[in-house]
Motif scaffolding. Structure first.
Motif, mmCIF file in Angstrom:
data_model
loop_
_atom_site.group_PDB
_atom_site.id
_atom_site.type_symbol
_atom_site.label_atom_id
_atom_site.label_comp_id
_atom_site.label_asym_id
_atom_site.label_seq_id
_atom_site.Cartn_x
_atom_site.Cartn_y
_atom_site.Cartn_z
ATOM 1 N N GLY A 238 15.743 7.954 34.321
ATOM 2 C CA GLY A 238 16.493 8.180 35.556
ATOM 3 C C GLY A 238 17.294 9.456 35.621
ATOM 4 O O GLY A 238 17.821 9.798 36.683
ATOM 5 N N ASN A 239 17.432 10.161 34.511
ATOM 6 C CA ASN A 239 18.154 11.432 34.555
ATOM 7 C C ASN A 239 17.755 12.253 33.335
ATOM 8 O O ASN A 239 17.067 11.757 32.433
ATOM 9 C CB ASN A 239 19.680 11.205 34.599
ATOM 10 C CG ASN A 239 20.179 10.422 33.405
ATOM 11 O OD1 ASN A 239 20.075 10.889 32.274
ATOM 12 N ND2 ASN A 239 20.703 9.228 33.636
ATOM 13 N N ASP A 240 18.156 13.517 33.337
ATOM 14 C CA ASP A 240 17.775 14.378 32.216
ATOM 15 C C ASP A 240 18.937 14.576 31.248
ATOM 16 O O ASP A 240 18.931 15.503 30.454
ATOM 17 C CB ASP A 240 17.225 15.720 32.710
ATOM 18 C CG ASP A 240 18.195 16.447 33.614
ATOM 19 O OD1 ASP A 240 19.272 15.877 33.904
ATOM 20 O OD2 ASP A 240 17.895 17.569 34.039
ATOM 21 N N MET A 244 17.736 10.645 28.601
ATOM 22 C CA MET A 244 16.890 11.359 27.640
ATOM 23 C C MET A 244 17.514 11.340 26.247
ATOM 24 O O MET A 244 16.837 11.105 25.250
ATOM 25 C CB MET A 244 16.739 12.827 28.055
ATOM 26 C CG MET A 244 15.892 13.043 29.264
ATOM 27 S SD MET A 244 14.191 13.403 28.785
ATOM 28 C CE MET A 244 13.435 13.381 30.405
ATOM 29 N N ALA A 245 18.812 11.622 26.203
ATOM 30 C CA ALA A 245 19.474 11.770 24.901
ATOM 31 C C ALA A 245 19.615 10.431 24.176
ATOM 32 O O ALA A 245 19.541 10.372 22.955
ATOM 33 C CB ALA A 245 20.848 12.419 25.089
ATOM 34 N N ARG A 246 19.823 9.365 24.938
ATOM 35 C CA ARG A 246 19.993 8.038 24.345
ATOM 36 C C ARG A 246 19.171 7.027 25.149
ATOM 37 O O ARG A 246 19.711 6.175 25.856
ATOM 38 C CB ARG A 246 21.468 7.626 24.349
ATOM 39 C CG ARG A 246 22.397 8.545 23.585
ATOM 40 C CD ARG A 246 22.153 8.550 22.068
ATOM 41 N NE ARG A 246 23.127 9.401 21.388
ATOM 42 C CZ ARG A 246 22.938 10.706 21.149
ATOM 43 N NH1 ARG A 246 21.806 11.315 21.522
ATOM 44 N NH2 ARG A 246 23.861 11.408 20.524
ATOM 45 N N PRO A 247 17.845 7.113 25.057
ATOM 46 C CA PRO A 247 16.995 6.260 25.898
ATOM 47 C C PRO A 247 17.163 4.765 25.638
ATOM 48 O O PRO A 247 16.859 3.955 26.505
ATOM 49 C CB PRO A 247 15.573 6.714 25.534
ATOM 50 C CG PRO A 247 15.692 7.482 24.253
ATOM 51 C CD PRO A 247 17.074 8.033 24.215
ATOM 52 N N ALA A 248 17.681 4.408 24.456
ATOM 53 C CA ALA A 248 17.819 2.983 24.134
ATOM 54 C C ALA A 248 19.112 2.371 24.688
ATOM 55 O O ALA A 248 19.316 1.164 24.576
ATOM 56 C CB ALA A 248 17.746 2.774 22.628
ATOM 57 N N VAL A 261 14.854 -0.290 29.102
ATOM 58 C CA VAL A 261 14.967 0.407 27.816
ATOM 59 C C VAL A 261 13.595 0.484 27.141
ATOM 60 O O VAL A 261 13.164 1.551 26.680
ATOM 61 C CB VAL A 261 15.984 -0.305 26.890
ATOM 62 C CG1 VAL A 261 15.820 0.180 25.446
ATOM 63 C CG2 VAL A 261 17.405 -0.054 27.369
ATOM 64 N N ALA A 262 12.891 -0.647 27.094
ATOM 65 C CA ALA A 262 11.585 -0.676 26.422
ATOM 66 C C ALA A 262 10.618 0.310 27.075
ATOM 67 O O ALA A 262 9.911 1.059 26.399
ATOM 68 C CB ALA A 262 11.013 -2.092 26.452
#
Ligand SMILES: [Zn+2]
Length: 304
Positions: A238-240, A244-248, A261-262
């Motif tokens: 949903g954002n860059d 991106m930095a913490r996708p989990a 998350v998955a």
């Protein structure tokens, strides 16, 4: 590295000549004989808590300064509608927010005009999902279908979810207006709306990739043309910045945070491994970039 070339330009259309302050940015990516362009629909204004509420707050506060984010201020994510010109088709992926969602969004027609296109030139519309900023631009000011010559397509799971009368009651207060708005618009286009499934070739060279979590039937699209490919990822990432930095980390942007998350982790892993262009609806810089693994998580590189 895939063989794609990219040029950025600031397109000032005829409309802009009448409105000196209006300029419509378009980012471009050549894919074989096809051309992919992202058109700005404007931006959204969202309370940061709507997105970051479920994230681990202390870690979040440590992370966001590097992205210039002030958690006490609203977020203003850009909205990039993808236009694909290939052969005799002029395809839109989503159609923006239209006039009824937020004042800062709904600029797609101006952006299309700056490309020398009107709504009648669009041959196909393919929806990633049915949230307001992606769907509501499908109707005109009189609540009639706007893209009169376009075939309209959406994933079956997504169509069924938003067309179900109970969704407005089960989706939760924060999104009840999304549901009411979706069913009203989908009902208007119901007779011209076709559906597709995960893995279907929706259009020549365009394959649907089920990416649920943000919404139940969210779809990304892999575009293959002339030996190169790109992925329109919609809101699956949903954002860059934080996504991106913490996708989990769970995000309030996703209706089903665990599934979101998955999906995000799997998708970013694939995009980084394949190195193909990724086109994100709410990414900055026009939304066209490449996903690179970072020491933790990933980063979105727009200089590709
Ligand atoms: Zn969105």
């Amino acid at each position: 590295m895939p063989n794609f070339t990219r040029r950025a330009c600031l397109a000032i259309g005829a409309a802009a000549a009448l409105m000196p302050r209006a300029g419509f940015t378009a980012e471009r990516l050549s894919l074989g004989d096809a051309e992919l362009v992202t058109l700005s629909d404007g931006n959204l204004v969202l309370p940061s808590d709507f997105i970051f509420g479920p994230a681990p707050q202390e870690d979040l506060a440590r992370l966001v300064p590097e992205f210039g984010i002030d958690l006490s201020q609203p977020l203003t994510p850009p909205c990039n509608v993808t236009l694909l010109r290939t052969g005799d088709r002029t395809i839109l992926f989503d159609c923006g927010a239209g006039p009824a969602f937020q004042d800062s969004a709904g600029r797609l027609l101006d952006a299309l005009g700056s490309e020398g296109l009107g709504p009648e030139d669009i041959t196909d519309i393919v929806f990633t999902h049915a949230h307001p900023d992606h769907l509501w631009g499908v109707l005109d000011d009189f609540d009639e279908p706007l893209f009169l010559n376009a075939a309209h397509r959406i994933g079956r799971i997504e169509r069924d979810y938003w067309m179900a009368p109970e969704t407005v009651n089960t989706i939760g207060e924060a999104r009840a207006s999304f549901a009411a708005g979706a069913i009203r618009r989908l009902a208007v286009i119901e007779d011209i709306l076709e559906t597709f499934e995960d893995g279907d070739e929706v259009l020549p060279g365009v394959a649907a990739v089920l990416t649920p979590g943000h919404t139940p039937g969210h779809m990304a699209f892999e575009i293959a043309s002339g030996g190169t490919s790109a992925m329109v990822i919609g809101d699956a990432v949903g954002n860059d910045h934080v996504a991106m930095a913490r996708p989990a980390w769970p995000t309030g942007a996703d209706q089903d945070t665990e599934t979101g998350v998955a999906t995000r982790v799997r998708l970013l892993e694939r995009l980084a491994a394949e190195g193909i262009a990724a086109v994100g609806f709410h990414m900055s810089g026009g939304g066209i970039g490449r996903v690179e693994a970072a020491s933790e998580g990933y980063r979105f590189v727009t200089d590709i």
